[in-house]
Write a protein that holds these residues in place. Structure first.
Motif, PDB file in Angstrom:
ATOM      1  N   TRP A   1       6.744  12.122   5.907  1.00 42.13           N
ATOM      2  CA  TRP A   1       6.766  11.312   4.693  1.00 42.13           C
ATOM      3  C   TRP A   1       8.101  10.605   4.590  1.00 42.13           C
ATOM      4  N   ASP A   2       8.167   9.584   3.748  1.00 41.12           N
ATOM      5  CA  ASP A   2       9.449   8.941   3.483  1.00 41.12           C
ATOM      6  C   ASP A   2       9.846   9.064   2.017  1.00 41.12           C
ATOM      7  N   GLY A  50       1.475  -3.804  -8.299  1.00 41.69           N
ATOM      8  CA  GLY A  50       0.653  -4.440  -7.272  1.00 41.69           C
ATOM      9  C   GLY A  50       0.324  -3.565  -6.090  1.00 41.69           C
ATOM     10  N   TYR A  51       0.591  -2.272  -6.204  1.00 39.83           N
ATOM     11  CA  TYR A  51       0.304  -1.365  -5.088  1.00 39.83           C
ATOM     12  C   TYR A  51      -1.160  -0.948  -5.079  1.00 39.83           C
ATOM     13  N   ARG A  52      -1.662  -0.720  -3.872  1.00 38.09           N
ATOM     14  CA  ARG A  52      -2.998  -0.183  -3.651  1.00 38.09           C
ATOM     15  C   ARG A  52      -2.849   1.170  -2.962  1.00 38.09           C
ATOM     16  N   VAL A 112       9.289   4.556  -3.688  1.00 40.05           N
ATOM     17  CA  VAL A 112       8.165   3.914  -3.006  1.00 40.05           C
ATOM     18  C   VAL A 112       8.497   2.492  -2.574  1.00 40.05           C
ATOM     19  N   ARG A 113       8.118   2.176  -1.334  1.00 40.04           N
ATOM     20  CA  ARG A 113       8.187   0.827  -0.775  1.00 40.04           C
ATOM     21  C   ARG A 113       6.844   0.550  -0.106  1.00 40.04           C
ATOM     22  N   VAL A 156       0.847  -1.181   0.000  1.00 37.33           N
ATOM     23  CA  VAL A 156       0.000   0.000   0.000  1.00 37.33           C
ATOM     24  C   VAL A 156       0.884   1.232   0.000  1.00 37.33           C
ATOM     25  N   VAL A 157       0.351   2.329  -0.538  1.00 36.52           N
ATOM     26  CA  VAL A 157       1.085   3.589  -0.576  1.00 36.52           C
ATOM     27  C   VAL A 157       0.079   4.723  -0.448  1.00 36.52           C
ATOM     28  N   ALA A 158       0.456   5.749   0.275  1.00 42.24           N
ATOM     29  CA  ALA A 158      -0.400   6.922   0.452  1.00 42.24           C
ATOM     30  C   ALA A 158       0.195   8.094  -0.319  1.00 42.24           C
ATOM     31  N   LEU A 159      -0.568   8.610  -1.286  1.00 40.55           N
ATOM     32  CA  LEU A 159      -0.190   9.845  -1.957  1.00 40.55           C
ATOM     33  C   LEU A 159      -0.832  10.997  -1.193  1.00 40.55           C
ATOM     34  N   THR A 160      -0.031  11.958  -0.788  1.00 41.15           N
ATOM     35  CA  THR A 160      -0.550  13.120  -0.073  1.00 41.15           C
ATOM     36  C   THR A 160      -0.215  14.375  -0.868  1.00 41.15           C
TER      37      THR A 160
END
Length: 241
Positions: free
Chosen positions: A171-172, A227-229, A194-195, A32-36
């Motif tokens: 953020w990272d 495969g990221y959500r 992204v990880r 999973v990844v969060a775009l802000t």
């Protein structure tokens, strides 16, 4: 998140993925990844907006809707005052959540990219003033998260903001979209960084981040192919169940 040690505001950066449950947010290897997106506008930029400078980016918001990308928008109170209809529409859309990016977009520690500095005694008021601006604009889906302007903070700021009952969100992955004109370079920087559990910082301000929409057009499909959500920060914090 619970208050940090000695009454400091807690800070969340990314969900750890080592499976050991350590770090902010717990452990999970889920992709999973969060775009802000920071909706920046400083308290003194009204004359620039009046002269035609655009601190909004409706095309980017429309793209996120078309691509069905859940996102967290860190909005300044001044931005909500300048664009109340857009602020209300973003806050009414279940695809998004609105978090606090201060009222003034002034720095909470110094030095910080040349930003004016908020006095310690005014820090909590600045955050509360932004929440008030959201309410006046009719913004819903507001979450108790706060992003320091410029990402700049110190122990004094964390202690000063404890009464505001917010969680600071960092953020990272730095997208590098601020003042960038090369959308491919921005996209590459995000895709390379992204990880699982990452939290990406981007901007929702045309004048200061003109390449963001084009970069997102590439970022979203490529991450989905991997495969990221996409999730909001609130889901990232909760563990993405």
């Amino acid at each position: 998140m619970a208050p940090g040690p000695a009454g400091r505001t807690p800070v969340f950066e990314r969900r750890t993925t080592d499976g050991g449950g350590g770090g902010a947010g717990g452990g999970s290897a889920e992709k999973v990844v969060a775009l802000t997106f920071d909706a920046d506008m400083t308290a003194d930029q009204g004359p620039r907006a009046a002269s035609g400078e655009r601190f909004d980016n409706p095309e980017l918001v429309a793209l996120l809707r078309r691509l069905k990308v859940p996102s967290t928008v860190f909005m300044t109170g001044r931005w909500a005052e300048e664009y109340p209809a857009q602020a209300k529409a973003i806050g009414a859309d279940p695809l998004f959540e609105v978090a606090n990016h201060s009222y003034s977009h002034h720095a909470f520690s110094s030095p910080c990219y040349g930003l004016p500095v908020v006095e310690k005694s005014a820090m909590t008021h600045d955050v509360e003033r932004a929440f008030t601006a959201f309410r006046k604009a009719g913004v819903r889906n507001v979450v108790p998260y706060f992003r320091f302007p410029g990402g700049c903070y110190d122990d004094t700021a964390l202690r000063a903001l404890a009464p505001a009952n917010v969680t600071a969100v960092q953020w990272d992955v730095v997208s590098g979209d601020a003042f960038a004109t090369d959308a491919d370079a921005v996209a590459r920087q995000v895709l390379d960084g992204v990880r699982p559990g990452s939290l990406v910082v981007m901007h929702c301000t045309r004048s200061a981040a003109p390449a963001t929409e084009a970069a997102v057009r590439r970022i979203v499909p490529e991450l989905r192919e991997r495969g990221y959500r996409f999730v909001k920060v609130s889901e990232l914090m909760e563990g993405g169940d």
